[in-house]
Design a protein around this motif. Structure first.
Motif, PDB file in Angstrom:
ATOM      1  N   ILE A 110       0.824  -1.205   0.000  1.00  0.00           N
ATOM      2  CA  ILE A 110       0.000   0.000   0.000  1.00  0.00           C
ATOM      3  C   ILE A 110       0.859   1.255   0.000  1.00  0.00           C
ATOM      4  N   SER A 111       2.044   1.197   0.597  1.00  0.00           N
ATOM      5  CA  SER A 111       2.946   2.349   0.556  1.00  0.00           C
ATOM      6  C   SER A 111       3.407   2.608  -0.875  1.00  0.00           C
ATOM      7  N   ALA A 282      -2.494  -3.490  -6.574  1.00  0.00           N
ATOM      8  CA  ALA A 282      -2.010  -4.436  -5.558  1.00  0.00           C
ATOM      9  C   ALA A 282      -1.747  -5.800  -6.183  1.00  0.00           C
ATOM     10  N   ARG A 283      -2.618  -6.233  -7.085  1.00  0.00           N
ATOM     11  CA  ARG A 283      -2.407  -7.507  -7.753  1.00  0.00           C
ATOM     12  C   ARG A 283      -1.149  -7.493  -8.611  1.00  0.00           C
ATOM     13  N   GLU A 284      -0.866  -6.343  -9.230  1.00  0.00           N
ATOM     14  CA  GLU A 284       0.344  -6.228 -10.046  1.00  0.00           C
ATOM     15  C   GLU A 284       1.596  -6.352  -9.178  1.00  0.00           C
ATOM     16  N   LEU A 285       1.597  -5.672  -8.028  1.00  0.00           N
ATOM     17  CA  LEU A 285       2.780  -5.662  -7.170  1.00  0.00           C
ATOM     18  C   LEU A 285       2.945  -6.951  -6.382  1.00  0.00           C
ATOM     19  N   VAL A 286       1.832  -7.563  -5.975  1.00  0.00           N
ATOM     20  CA  VAL A 286       1.948  -8.767  -5.155  1.00  0.00           C
ATOM     21  C   VAL A 286       2.623  -9.887  -5.934  1.00  0.00           C
ATOM     22  N   VAL A 287       2.449  -9.905  -7.247  1.00  0.00           N
ATOM     23  CA  VAL A 287       3.107 -10.906  -8.077  1.00  0.00           C
ATOM     24  C   VAL A 287       4.621 -10.739  -8.019  1.00  0.00           C
ATOM     25  N   VAL A 288       5.078  -9.509  -7.933  1.00  0.00           N
ATOM     26  CA  VAL A 288       6.519  -9.231  -7.903  1.00  0.00           C
ATOM     27  C   VAL A 288       7.117  -9.579  -6.543  1.00  0.00           C
ATOM     28  N   TYR A 289       6.430  -9.213  -5.470  1.00  0.00           N
ATOM     29  CA  TYR A 289       7.032  -9.284  -4.133  1.00  0.00           C
ATOM     30  C   TYR A 289       6.568 -10.464  -3.276  1.00  0.00           C
ATOM     31  N   GLU A 290       5.374 -10.998  -3.538  1.00  0.00           N
ATOM     32  CA  GLU A 290       4.803 -11.959  -2.611  1.00  0.00           C
ATOM     33  C   GLU A 290       4.446 -13.296  -3.259  1.00  0.00           C
ATOM     34  N   SER A 294      -3.826 -14.762  -5.630  1.00  0.00           N
ATOM     35  CA  SER A 294      -4.725 -15.653  -4.903  1.00  0.00           C
ATOM     36  C   SER A 294      -4.050 -16.341  -3.720  1.00  0.00           C
ATOM     37  N   TYR A 295      -2.732 -16.146  -3.547  1.00  0.00           N
ATOM     38  CA  TYR A 295      -2.118 -16.747  -2.352  1.00  0.00           C
ATOM     39  C   TYR A 295      -1.105 -15.849  -1.656  1.00  0.00           C
ATOM     40  N   GLY A 296      -0.498 -14.915  -2.369  1.00  0.00           N
ATOM     41  CA  GLY A 296       0.324 -13.895  -1.724  1.00  0.00           C
ATOM     42  C   GLY A 296       1.399 -14.415  -0.799  1.00  0.00           C
ATOM     43  N   GLY A 297       2.075 -15.482  -1.189  1.00  0.00           N
ATOM     44  CA  GLY A 297       3.162 -16.001  -0.358  1.00  0.00           C
ATOM     45  C   GLY A 297       2.723 -16.993   0.700  1.00  0.00           C
ATOM     46  N   LEU A 298       1.448 -17.356   0.720  1.00  0.00           N
ATOM     47  CA  LEU A 298       0.924 -18.283   1.718  1.00  0.00           C
ATOM     48  C   LEU A 298       0.510 -19.604   1.076  1.00  0.00           C
TER      49      LEU A 298
END
Length: 460
Positions: A110-111, A282-290, A294-298
């Motif tokens: 979000i930052s 957020a979906r664009e960035l979560v792919v890069v970092y997490e 649909s799972y975000g690193g979990l």
């Protein structure tokens, strides 16, 4: 030690136990030296009662463990994500969710999405990792909490409230267009776990609407905040905590969540929001970092446990016991004359280290010294929340916050009241010989979030 009556039993039965072992003082003295007098660097096996944090240390329910076995570990399109999405919409009221490995991942996303260099982010007191991500993205943080929050002995039912005059002054000084968003924590950790009133949340919402400012929440302990509203705010005594949770979140545009607290899991977090544009970014960035959106690193099993836990955490009986156990420990200490932050918060009892150790100046880190000595004295692990946690300013000087605290953080559904009595006895005994505690100095200091890995030695 005075006896504080507790009439509310745990709203659960224990079916699995984990043995703990008390060490000798000699073993603990050796351990704290090897850890550089930093309780974060202690081996957990040497901590008799571990009150370092309530983050990821909760005991999960039988229902959560059952859902762990039903986790869908598909790389994309897993049903476990659908379960979490449904829970977030039903319980929190947000239509969109993006999972992350923990709250810190959500803070980062979000930052990056909302902040542009040179903008400003007001908040009701800083939190360490939140401020780091905001500043790393190029923003300037501004504390707009009410003044009473910086006085550990001041009694106020909602010390976490935003000071509307401070918020308005910032708008006047920098312009609403230069405020990336306001971040309202529920509850305020570094103020002592202090809540925000519904009245204040509504007032902040109106100011945001009037000025076109995004209203975000660090909602890590939102259920505990709801309990305090039910207990203290007029008109909510007969409203369930689940209903209060949904109402308080209805005023926000989105939130960051560390599932490791009020979702009762050992790992996990998420962003939730109403704006589809923020969701897409957020979906664009979560792919890069997490990981995938649909799972975000979990793992799927983590998503399942979090979906169940966020519902369980809004239960009135659970919250009455949860906050009641924290209050039980705080009352034992207060009755014995130990200086603590008042009113007692929802997730921890905060020792006022400045009052506890008045002979140690703040630049010798009295809270860090107190946390280290408490471990040596008793095997109880706690956490510094003062000068070390506040870090340094742009000129390299210690920020020297008004609150110099040691946090005794109670994991959820883990310890009994008997454990709390033992902790209280250890703190009271240490208070009787506090003059023997000396200050500390750095021997290793990382450039950021120094409290995690710094090392110290006593000042002769």
């Amino acid at each position: 030690m005075a006896t504080t009556e507790r009439t509310l039993a745990e709203p659960y039965r224990i079916k699995t136990v984990e043995p703990i072992t008390m060490t000798t003082r000699e073993e603990r003295e050796k351990a704290i030296r090897e850890a550089g007098y930093n309780t974060f660097l202690l081996p957990s096996k040497l901590c008799y009662i571990d009150l370092l944090t309530d983050s990821g240390t909760s005991a999960m329910s039988d229902n959560q463990w059952a859902h762990m076995m039903m986790g869908d570990e598909a790389y994309a399109g897993a049903k476990s994500f659908d379960l979490l999405k449904e829970a977030v919409e039903e319980v929190y009221g947000f239509p969109y969710v993006v999972p992350t490995h923990q709250g810190r991942g959500a803070e980062h996303l979000i930052s990056q999405i909302l902040i542009r260099p040179g903008t400003h982010v007001p908040g009701n007191m800083y939190f360490t990792t939140t401020r780091f991500h905001q500043e790393q993205a190029g923003a300037t943080f501004h504390d707009v909490i009410i003044d009473e929050a910086h006085d550990p002995q001041f009694e106020h039912p909602f010390k976490g409230n935003v000071d509307l005059a401070k918020f308005q002054k910032l708008i006047d000084d920098v312009g609403a267009e230069n405020i990336a968003y306001i971040n309202v924590a529920l509850t305020v950790n570094l103020a002592g776990g202090q809540p925000v009133s519904m009245e204040n949340i509504r007032a902040v919402r109106k100011m945001c609407d009037d000025n076109g400012i995004i209203m975000w929440s660090d909602a890590t302990r939102l259920a505990e905040n709801a309990f305090f509203i039910q207990e203290r705010e007029e008109g909510y005594a007969d409203t369930s905590c689940a209903e209060i949770v949904k109402e308080q979140l209805s005023y926000f545009d989105g939130l960051t969540m560390s599932g490791k607290k009020d979702c009762l899991v050992n790992i996990g977090g998420f962003l939730a929001m109403r704006d589809e544009d923020i969701l897409v970014k957020a979906r664009e960035l979560v792919v890069v970092y997490e990981g995938m959106p649909s799972y975000g690193g979990l793992a799927g099993r983590d998503l399942e446990a979090m979906a169940v836990g966020l519902r369980e955490a809004t239960d009135d009986a659970y919250l009455a016991h949860r906050v009641g156990q924290v209050r039980f420990l705080g009352e034992l200490l207060r009755e014995a004359g130990v200086p603590i932050v008042e009113p007692i918060g929802g997730h921890a009892v905060f020792l006022d280290a400045a009052e506890f150790l008045p002979h140690i100046p703040q630049d010798q880190y009295p809270a860090q010294a107190l946390a280290a000595e408490l471990f040596v004295e008793s095997g109880v692990r706690s956490m510094e929340r003062g000068n070390v946690s506040a870090g340094r300013d742009a000129d390299g000087n210690n920020r020297n916050p008004a609150l110099e605290l040691v946090r005794l953080t109670i994991p959820r559904r883990v310890y009994t009241d008997r454990h709390m009595e033992i902790v209280a006895r250890a703190v009271i005994d240490l208070c009787a010989k506090r003059d023997q505690i000396t200050g500390l100095k750095f021997v290793y200091e990382p450039p950021s979030l120094r409290f995690f890995t710094s090392r110290f030695e006593p000042i002769a």
